[in-house]
Design a protein around this motif. Sequence first.
Motif, PDB file in Angstrom:
ATOM      1  N   UNK A 143      -0.166 -40.260  13.383  1.00 43.09           N
ATOM      2  CA  UNK A 143      -1.197 -39.332  13.523  1.00 43.09           C
ATOM      3  C   UNK A 143      -1.195 -38.218  12.338  1.00 43.09           C
ATOM      4  N   UNK A 144      -2.386 -37.559  11.908  1.00 41.48           N
ATOM      5  CA  UNK A 144      -2.325 -36.622  10.905  1.00 41.48           C
ATOM      6  C   UNK A 144      -1.495 -35.643  11.280  1.00 41.48           C
ATOM      7  N   UNK A 145      -1.296 -35.173  12.689  1.00 44.87           N
ATOM      8  CA  UNK A 145      -0.374 -34.123  12.938  1.00 44.87           C
ATOM      9  C   UNK A 145       1.202 -34.359  12.796  1.00 44.87           C
ATOM     10  N   UNK A 146       1.432 -35.739  12.850  1.00 41.47           N
ATOM     11  CA  UNK A 146       2.925 -36.213  12.823  1.00 41.47           C
ATOM     12  C   UNK A 146       2.970 -35.824  11.196  1.00 41.47           C
ATOM     13  N   UNK A 147       2.345 -36.536  10.559  1.00 43.49           N
ATOM     14  CA  UNK A 147       2.413 -36.243   9.135  1.00 43.49           C
ATOM     15  C   UNK A 147       2.750 -34.905   8.844  1.00 43.49           C
ATOM     16  N   UNK A 148       1.865 -34.124   9.162  1.00 37.88           N
ATOM     17  CA  UNK A 148       2.073 -32.590   8.739  1.00 37.88           C
ATOM     18  C   UNK A 148       3.425 -32.090   8.910  1.00 37.88           C
ATOM     19  N   UNK A 149       3.978 -32.613  10.268  1.00 36.67           N
ATOM     20  CA  UNK A 149       5.070 -31.985  10.923  1.00 36.67           C
ATOM     21  C   UNK A 149       6.015 -32.670   9.729  1.00 36.67           C
TER      22      UNK A 149
END
Length: 108
Positions: A28-34
């Motif tokens: 997910x994009x949120x995981x990559x951002x994290x």
Amino acid sequence: MDISRYISHARKEKGVGVREMARAIGISPSYLSRVERSEVPPSERLLSEISRFLKLDMEQLLLLSGRVPRKWKKAIANVPGTALWLREVLAESGQGKGGAMMLAESTP
């Protein structure tokens, strides 16, 4: 440079957005951002996907994430004197335990 900043910098340098890259590597994009904000460490599998997608050297990604590549482990274990030599190189550079970071950053 730490692994999170390295990934973020490489992604931006290639002109790829977070959503595009996340979709391509199966997270997910949120995981990559994290990952890029150092909130979660990337797994070896994720590093492999990032390496493939951004065409980055997997060994360098492993070193920047604090891991030793498998073939390096074999060389250190199987070639007499390798561990001693590496320890001396790191001591001379003043890197000590942070030597993997120095090696990764100096690898072309």
